[in-house]
Design an enzyme around this catalytic site. Structure first.
Site, PDB file in Angstrom:
ATOM      1  CB  SER A  53      -0.936  -0.055   1.215  1.00  0.00           C
ATOM      2  OG  SER A  53      -1.939   0.922   1.149  1.00  0.00           O
ATOM      3  CG  ASP A  71      -5.682  -3.659  -3.803  1.00  0.00           C
ATOM      4  OD1 ASP A  71      -6.229  -2.603  -3.453  1.00  0.00           O
ATOM      5  OD2 ASP A  71      -4.518  -3.976  -3.457  1.00  0.00           O
ATOM      6  CG  HIS A 116      -5.544  -2.376  -0.174  1.00  0.00           C
ATOM      7  ND1 HIS A 116      -4.499  -2.246  -1.071  1.00  0.00           N
ATOM      8  CD2 HIS A 116      -5.224  -1.583   0.892  1.00  0.00           C
ATOM      9  CE1 HIS A 116      -3.595  -1.418  -0.576  1.00  0.00           C
ATOM     10  NE2 HIS A 116      -4.009  -1.004   0.608  1.00  0.00           N
TER      11      HIS A 116
END
Length: 290
Positions: free
Chosen positions: A153, A210, A267
């Site tokens: 991320s 995601d 995610h």
């Protein structure tokens, strides 16, 4: 005749990209699983049982930005791993949202025409000096060890700029593995970092739908770099469901609808495990109560 040509062109665009998706080998998938764990472990302020029998060399934390990273050493693999933490606090969210494109200025980089995500670059620079010093110390005292960069991320965006900076300072990055990496720069930046580290050594891993790899949007002049490896299943992924999608596929992760929130279930899980949690970290030995 015209209809036949139109049909063939349509068939090319429908079938062509799908046929270009190649399932990865078990070796590649096992490596993806390995670095998923290190990226997950970076979410911990401490890690009681680091992945793969490794040890923690040093934790890094810049209080003003709350940027964090962990340096691991795996003596059995003769490897040093720097893992940058993903979004875990309101300050991290401020970093994510600071998406103005600004000139690349990270130490060691040389690309006057490159522009990158302001927040990611400032986050990297906040701990860069300490990270570089610690890596240099480890590599000088452990001859023959390799260096791997990883992150999830926000940590993936920082890892991208960090990879470029480390290489520019003469530190040989063997491989970079990112998970749920958001776009982090413009086309010149993509060309520059791909000239520093081969696409065969940069693993940009995405998962199902995601939404984070789909932001910031291309309309803001952001583009991706590095080969995409798409874990296509919502769960129970394996080598047979993970695909090498090339450098800028529109049919792998980019072809999926993430829903209203880009930070969705896909995610927060990669390689069949939790990756985006600072409270429950299987990679550091946490187990669900029986």
């Amino acid at each position: 005749m015209l209809l036949t040509i139109i049909s063939l062109v349509t068939l090319f665009f429908v079938i062509g990209p799908s046929s270009a998706q190649t399932a990865v080998t078990s070796t590649v998938f096992n490596s993806i699983v390995r670095y998923t764990a290190f990226s997950s472990a970076a979410y911990g302020d401490t890690c009681a049982n680091p992945p793969s029998g490794s040890s923690v060399v040093q934790y890094f934390n810049d209080n003003p930005t709350d940027t964090q990273a962990t340096l691991f050493r795996d003596d059995s693999a003769r490897e040093v791993i720097i893992a940058f933490r993903g979004t875990s606090s309101p300050k991290d969210l401020d970093t994510d949202l600071d998406f103005l494109l600004v000139p690349l200025s990270a130490t060691g980089t040389k690309c006057a025409s490159c522009n990158v995500h302001q927040g990611f670059q400032e986050a990297y620079l906040s701990i860069a000096s300490s990270v570089v010093s610690a890596i240099q110390s480890q590599l000088s005292s452990h001859s023959g060890y390799t260096l791997t960069v990883t992150g999830h991320s926000l940590g993936a965006g920082i890892a991208a700029i960090g990879t470029s900076s480390l290489i520019g300072q003469g530190l040989a990055v063997s491989n970079t593995y990112t998970f749920g990496e958001p776009r982090n720069g413009d086309a010149n930046w993509a060309t520059y970092i791909e000239s520093q580290i081969s696409n065969s050594n940069y693993y940009r891993v995405t998962h199902a739908n995601d939404g984070v790899p789909q932001i910031p949007p291309t309309v803001l002049n952001y583009v991706h770099h590095g080969t995409e490896y798409w874990e296509s299943g919502n769960s129970t992924n394996s080598a047979s469901t993970t695909y090498n999608c090339g450098t800028d596929s529109t049919t792998c992760n980019a072809g999926q609808d993430p829903g209203e929130d880009p930070i969705n279930g896909s995610h927060l899980t990669y390689s069949n495990t939790v990756i985006g949690s600072s409270l429950f970290i299987p990679a550091c030995g946490a187990v669900f109560p029986s």
